[in-house]
Every structure is written in structure tokens, then in C-alpha cells.
Design a protein around this motif. Structure first.
Motif, PDB file in Angstrom:
ATOM      1  N   ASN A 263       0.831  -1.197   0.000  1.00  0.00           N
ATOM      2  CA  ASN A 263       0.000   0.000   0.000  1.00  0.00           C
ATOM      3  C   ASN A 263       0.872   1.256   0.000  1.00  0.00           C
ATOM      4  N   VAL A 264       0.401   2.277  -0.682  1.00  0.00           N
ATOM      5  CA  VAL A 264       1.126   3.547  -0.774  1.00  0.00           C
ATOM      6  C   VAL A 264       0.869   4.375   0.482  1.00  0.00           C
ATOM      7  N   LYS A 265       1.931   4.969   1.013  1.00  0.00           N
ATOM      8  CA  LYS A 265       1.808   5.853   2.159  1.00  0.00           C
ATOM      9  C   LYS A 265       1.580   7.285   1.688  1.00  0.00           C
ATOM     10  N   VAL A 266       0.999   8.089   2.567  1.00  0.00           N
ATOM     11  CA  VAL A 266       0.769   9.505   2.242  1.00  0.00           C
ATOM     12  C   VAL A 266       2.084  10.169   1.848  1.00  0.00           C
ATOM     13  N   LYS A 267       3.131   9.878   2.588  1.00  0.00           N
ATOM     14  CA  LYS A 267       4.449  10.458   2.311  1.00  0.00           C
ATOM     15  C   LYS A 267       4.895  10.143   0.887  1.00  0.00           C
ATOM     16  N   GLU A 268       4.739   8.900   0.463  1.00  0.00           N
ATOM     17  CA  GLU A 268       5.176   8.486  -0.870  1.00  0.00           C
ATOM     18  C   GLU A 268       4.377   9.184  -1.962  1.00  0.00           C
ATOM     19  N   LYS A 279       8.638  20.036  -8.749  1.00  0.00           N
ATOM     20  CA  LYS A 279       8.692  21.033  -7.690  1.00  0.00           C
ATOM     21  C   LYS A 279       9.829  20.785  -6.699  1.00  0.00           C
ATOM     22  N   GLU A 280      10.689  19.831  -7.004  1.00  0.00           N
ATOM     23  CA  GLU A 280      11.746  19.479  -6.051  1.00  0.00           C
ATOM     24  C   GLU A 280      12.670  20.650  -5.751  1.00  0.00           C
ATOM     25  N   GLY A 281      12.976  21.441  -6.773  1.00  0.00           N
ATOM     26  CA  GLY A 281      13.929  22.534  -6.586  1.00  0.00           C
ATOM     27  C   GLY A 281      13.415  23.659  -5.713  1.00  0.00           C
ATOM     28  N   THR A 282      12.117  23.686  -5.433  1.00  0.00           N
ATOM     29  CA  THR A 282      11.538  24.797  -4.651  1.00  0.00           C
ATOM     30  C   THR A 282      11.273  24.419  -3.206  1.00  0.00           C
ATOM     31  N   SER A 283      11.591  23.187  -2.807  1.00  0.00           N
ATOM     32  CA  SER A 283      11.178  22.725  -1.479  1.00  0.00           C
ATOM     33  C   SER A 283      12.301  22.072  -0.682  1.00  0.00           C
ATOM     34  N   HIS A 284      13.532  22.450  -0.963  1.00  0.00           N
ATOM     35  CA  HIS A 284      14.650  21.875  -0.221  1.00  0.00           C
ATOM     36  C   HIS A 284      14.536  22.232   1.260  1.00  0.00           C
ATOM     37  N   GLY A 285      14.751  21.234   2.112  1.00  0.00           N
ATOM     38  CA  GLY A 285      14.755  21.478   3.546  1.00  0.00           C
ATOM     39  C   GLY A 285      13.411  21.414   4.226  1.00  0.00           C
ATOM     40  N   LEU A 286      12.333  21.271   3.440  1.00  0.00           N
ATOM     41  CA  LEU A 286      10.995  21.226   4.042  1.00  0.00           C
ATOM     42  C   LEU A 286      10.653  19.799   4.473  1.00  0.00           C
ATOM     43  N   THR A 287       9.880  19.691   5.547  1.00  0.00           N
ATOM     44  CA  THR A 287       9.372  18.381   5.961  1.00  0.00           C
ATOM     45  C   THR A 287       8.244  17.973   5.014  1.00  0.00           C
ATOM     46  N   ILE A 288       7.828  16.714   5.113  1.00  0.00           N
ATOM     47  CA  ILE A 288       6.727  16.238   4.272  1.00  0.00           C
ATOM     48  C   ILE A 288       5.459  17.033   4.564  1.00  0.00           C
ATOM     49  N   SER A 289       5.199  17.310   5.828  1.00  0.00           N
ATOM     50  CA  SER A 289       4.003  18.083   6.192  1.00  0.00           C
ATOM     51  C   SER A 289       4.070  19.492   5.619  1.00  0.00           C
ATOM     52  N   GLN A 290       5.252  20.100   5.652  1.00  0.00           N
ATOM     53  CA  GLN A 290       5.406  21.446   5.090  1.00  0.00           C
ATOM     54  C   GLN A 290       5.238  21.432   3.574  1.00  0.00           C
ATOM     55  N   GLY A 302      -3.595  14.318   8.196  1.00  0.00           N
ATOM     56  CA  GLY A 302      -4.549  14.384   9.303  1.00  0.00           C
ATOM     57  C   GLY A 302      -4.253  13.309  10.309  1.00  0.00           C
ATOM     58  N   VAL A 303      -5.263  12.607  10.701  1.00  0.00           N
ATOM     59  CA  VAL A 303      -5.091  11.501  11.646  1.00  0.00           C
ATOM     60  C   VAL A 303      -4.201  10.433  11.008  1.00  0.00           C
ATOM     61  N   GLY A 304      -3.167  10.045  11.698  1.00  0.00           N
ATOM     62  CA  GLY A 304      -2.244   9.047  11.160  1.00  0.00           C
ATOM     63  C   GLY A 304      -1.033   9.651  10.500  1.00  0.00           C
ATOM     64  N   GLY A 305      -1.083  10.958  10.221  1.00  0.00           N
ATOM     65  CA  GLY A 305       0.069  11.641   9.646  1.00  0.00           C
ATOM     66  C   GLY A 305       0.439  11.143   8.262  1.00  0.00           C
ATOM     67  N   VAL A 306       1.718  11.255   7.933  1.00  0.00           N
ATOM     68  CA  VAL A 306       2.170  10.956   6.574  1.00  0.00           C
ATOM     69  C   VAL A 306       2.585   9.499   6.398  1.00  0.00           C
ATOM     70  N   THR A 307       2.522   8.704   7.465  1.00  0.00           N
ATOM     71  CA  THR A 307       2.941   7.301   7.359  1.00  0.00           C
ATOM     72  C   THR A 307       1.761   6.343   7.187  1.00  0.00           C
ATOM     73  N   ARG A 308       0.546   6.874   7.199  1.00  0.00           N
ATOM     74  CA  ARG A 308      -0.624   5.998   7.015  1.00  0.00           C
ATOM     75  C   ARG A 308      -0.823   5.677   5.536  1.00  0.00           C
ATOM     76  N   ASP A 309      -1.649   4.669   5.258  1.00  0.00           N
ATOM     77  CA  ASP A 309      -1.998   4.325   3.879  1.00  0.00           C
ATOM     78  C   ASP A 309      -2.869   5.426   3.289  1.00  0.00           C
ATOM     79  N   ILE A 310      -2.569   5.816   2.075  1.00  0.00           N
ATOM     80  CA  ILE A 310      -3.388   6.813   1.401  1.00  0.00           C
ATOM     81  C   ILE A 310      -4.573   6.121   0.731  1.00  0.00           C
ATOM     82  N   THR A 311      -5.690   6.821   0.594  1.00  0.00           N
ATOM     83  CA  THR A 311      -6.914   6.221   0.063  1.00  0.00           C
ATOM     84  C   THR A 311      -7.127   6.578  -1.407  1.00  0.00           C
ATOM     85  N   ARG A 312      -8.038   5.875  -2.029  1.00  0.00           N
ATOM     86  CA  ARG A 312      -8.334   6.095  -3.453  1.00  0.00           C
ATOM     87  C   ARG A 312      -8.845   7.503  -3.710  1.00  0.00           C
ATOM     88  N   GLN A 313      -9.687   8.012  -2.831  1.00  0.00           N
ATOM     89  CA  GLN A 313     -10.227   9.352  -3.063  1.00  0.00           C
ATOM     90  C   GLN A 313      -9.123  10.420  -2.922  1.00  0.00           C
TER      91      GLN A 313
END
Length: 398
Positions: A263-268, A279-290, A302-313
Motif C-alpha cells: 500500500n502507498v503511504k501519504v508520504k510516498e 517542484k523538487e527545486g523549490t522545497s529543499h529542507g521542508l518536511t513532508i508536512s510542510q 490528518g489523523v495518522g500523519g504521513v505514514t498511514r496508507d493513502i486512500t483512493r479518493q
């Protein structure tokens, strides 16, 4: 160049270099040092290009060259002659009535024997003679402004220039090999080759990218064949297509194995959007949430942060953001071109219904049995790649 606001394009076999106004800093410390020499009457810039079969430095792990390795160096050359003096010498070399190149070639043309000539018409011979003039004049200029020509040389001193004040656009042609293709550079003074993954434009078998220093440039190809993605696997084609265009190691890890059914994670998903949307060149140093907040994807964290499974919607939202990024269209102005029926529409979050309807209308995602979209269901890596390839085909990116 600066006065006319125009660029100089140097074309060679397999490569082109575009020097923009300001690429060479004419007020750099190297040039100023030459100006300080009272014997220097004029300053020129020597641009040396070499095509190499092998680099002196090891290429990145897992990479091989898909083009010749192009070595570029630049020198500021201080001469004891002024511009007018050199111009007069060149004019004399061309047009001297007794020994000039034009007179020499004209005499050769006038004394031609039509019966013995290898040319079918005089125009062909004239073109060859013009080429000979250009070549002979080039040799003359090189020898006249060359520090290796002994007492004949007018060079007082040289200074190596390693940094461009404004980037030089480089265009390389390459052989179409299977795998991820990306420009690689080894800048003078730096320890190793590095891959340029962003701001590269591909046109057929050519790549255009900016270089900021002198050194060696080449198109690199990285193997893109995870051990668990065989040719028989139903999603293998899409996975290989996406891996040949984008470096997915930055998203999913080293990719010795792809784990397509994971399953794909939100972070991925956010990192893949970042890469595909360039957009990689514009976001150096930022966290995934940022990054999520910057890209308008804050709702995913949201709940579960960036390590939870992302949904189809949620994937539907990301896909439509890619579509809008590539086409320049605002999602608010988009409407489905047909009626889209979803049996479980009530399960779709209100703020995600429009992206869901749009991806179904574009046939980038599909409904399952009984027309159910299953909006809260996780998405596998293989399914994610399939949807991304479809939207990039629609936007003519692949």
C-alpha cells in the motif's frame, strides 16, 4: 552579447552550448587580474570542448553514459594586441591581394579543369572552397591567439574561469537505452558526478538543462528493473515507463525490489507528486508536512500523519493536481464531460467528490463491481503508477 541582449549558440557533434548575456562575468576576479597587467591590450574568452569516451571520475553507482562525455573549460585570455590589430590581421589573411585566402581559392577556381574536376557543377566546388577558407582561417586564428605557439604568440596571460555568472544551457543528444535517463555533471573542483533530476527538458533523443560550472557533462542511464517486477506482471509496463522518466528511488527507496502490492503511504504519494510536478527545486529542507501544505495537499496530513496508507479518493485529488499543473487549468473550472455514476458516492468526502468524478471521467481510475469506487480503500504502488502513467499520457508528458 549584453548590448544586443542576444545569446551565442555553439554547436558541436552531439552537443550544443548556449551562452546567455552574463554567463561569463566580465568583471570577475580572473578578468580583473588580467586587466591589471599593463601588457594586456585585449581580453578574449577561450571555450574548449572535448568529447571523451571515458571520464576521469567514476560515474554514479549503477549508471552508464548514454552519450559522449563532453568536457568544457573556459579561459580568459589577455593579449598584447588590441581588437583592431587582430581584426586587421584577420582581414589581411583573408583579403591580401597576393597571399590572402580568398585570392588563393579564387585562383584555384579559375584554373580548374572542367574535364578532370570531380564536381558536376561549379557551385559544389565553390562551397568546398568556402569551407576550406573557414578551416584555414580557424587554424590561423587559433595559432595567432594561442599560448603554445612560442614567440609568435600574442598571449600575455590566461586565467581559468570555472563558475558561470548565469547558467549556460546545455543540450546533449543520447542513445535511447532502457532505464532512467538523466543529465549528469562533474563540475571542476567537485569530488564526484551528480545527477540533475529537475528542470530538464526532453525533446526526442535530446535533453536540455542548465549548467553552472565548467567540467564534464553527459547523459546517464540508470538500470530500472526491480527484481520483483517481471515482464509477466500485469503492471510491469507502466512501472518501467514511469521509472524510465523519474527517479523513483527518491520516493520508494533503492528499488532493488519495487514491492508493487504494498500500500502507498501519504508520504510516498506527496513525494511522487512533487517529482512529477517538477517542484523538487523549490522545497529543499521542508518536511513532508510542510511540502503538503505548500502544494495544497494539507488535507492529506490528518489523523495518522504521513505514514498511514493513502486512500483512493485522496489519490484522485493528487492526480487531478498533476493534471492541473501540467495543463495550467484551475480545477474549479473543470466539469465532467459525461454523467458519472458511483454507487457509493455517499462514502466520498464532500471536498473530494469533484476530483473523484473527474478521474473517472478521464478514465484514469475506474469503478469496480456494482459501480463502487471504494473511496476509503488503500491504493497499491502498482495501481498508483498505473494512474500516474495514464494522466501523464493524457497531458503528453510520456
Amino acid at each position: 552579447m549584453e548590448t544586443d541582449n542576444t545569446s551565442l549558440v555553439i554547436k558541436t557533434i552531439g552537443a550544443e552550448y548556449t551562452l546567455r548575456p552574463g554567463t561569463i562575468d566580465t568583471e570577475s576576479k580572473e578578468v580583473v587580474a588580467l586587466h591589471g597587467n599593463s601588457n594586456v591590450k585585449g581580453i578574449y574568452y577561450k571555450f574548449t570542448i572535448k568529447r571523451l569516451q571515458k571520464s576521469a571520475k567514476s560515474l554514479p553507482e549503477g549508471a552508464e553514459a548514454a552519450s559522449q562525455i563532453n568536457s568544457v573549460s573556459v579561459e580568459a585570455v589577455g593579449t598584447s594586441f588590441t581588437y583592431s590589430q587582430i581584426k586587421d590581421e584577420i582581414h589581411n589573411k583573408l583579403y591580401n591581394k597576393e597571399s590572402g585566402l580568398v585570392q588563393e581559392k579564387l585562383s584555384k577556381l579559375l584554373s580548374r579543369d572542367n574535364k578532370k574536376s570531380k564536381y558536376t557543377n561549379i557551385d559544389e566546388e565553390i562551397l568546398e572552397l568556402i569551407g576550406e577558407i573557414e578551416e584555414d582561417l580557424s587554424v590561423f586564428i587559433k595559432n595567432r591567439i594561442d599560448s603554445t605557439s612560442g614567440s609568435y604568440s600574442i598571449v600575455v596571460g590566461t586565467r581559468a574561469i570555472k563558475d558561470f555568472d548565469k547558467p549556460m544551457m546545455t543540450k546533449l543528444t543520447f542513445t535511447d537505452k532502457a532505464g532512467l535517463k538523466a543529465p549528469g555533471v562533474w563540475y571542476e573542483g567537485e569530488g564526484k558526478w551528480k545527477k540533475l533530476s529537475s528542470n530538464t527538458v526532453y525533446i526526442a533523443n535530446s535533453a536540455l538543462f542548465n549548467t553552472v560550472k565548467t567540467g564534464e557533462y553527459a547523459m546517464l542511464v540508470f538500470a530500472a528493473a526491480p527484481s520483483d517486477v517481471t515482464d509477466e506482471y500485469s503492471y510491469s509496463g507502466d512501472i518501467k515507463i514511469l521509472m524510465s522518466k523519474y527517479d523513483l528511488r527518491d520516493v520508494f527507496g533503492n528499488l532493488e525490489s519495487f514491492y508493487p502490492e504494498d500500500n502507498v503511504k501519504v508520504k510516498e504519494a506527496i513525494l511522487l507528486y512533487e517529482k512529477v510536478a517538477n517542484k523538487e527545486g523549490t522545497s529543499h529542507g521542508l518536511t513532508i508536512s510542510q511540502k503538503a501544505e505548500k502544494y495544497g495537499l494539507k488535507s492529506l496530513v490528518g489523523v495518522g500523519g504521513v505514514t498511514r496508507d493513502i486512500t483512493r479518493q485522496e489519490i484522485a485529488l493528487i492526480i487531478m493536481k498533476v493534471y492541473c499543473e501540467k495543463t495550467g487549468v484551475n480545477i474549479q473550472s473543470l466539469v465532467p464531460k459525461r454523467y458519472v455514476y458511483i454507487s457509493d458516492e455517499k462514502d466520498v468526502d464532500g471536498n473530494l467528490l469533484k476530483p473523484v468524478l473527474l478521474v473517472l471521467d478521464l478514465e484514469v481510475m475506474t469503478v469496480g463491481e456494482r459501480y463502487a469506487f471504494e473511496p476509503k480503500k488503500p491504493v497499491t504502488r502498482a495501481e498508483l503508477v498505473e494512474s500516474f502513467v495514464k494522466i501523464l499520457e493524457i497531458t503528453k508528458e510520456i
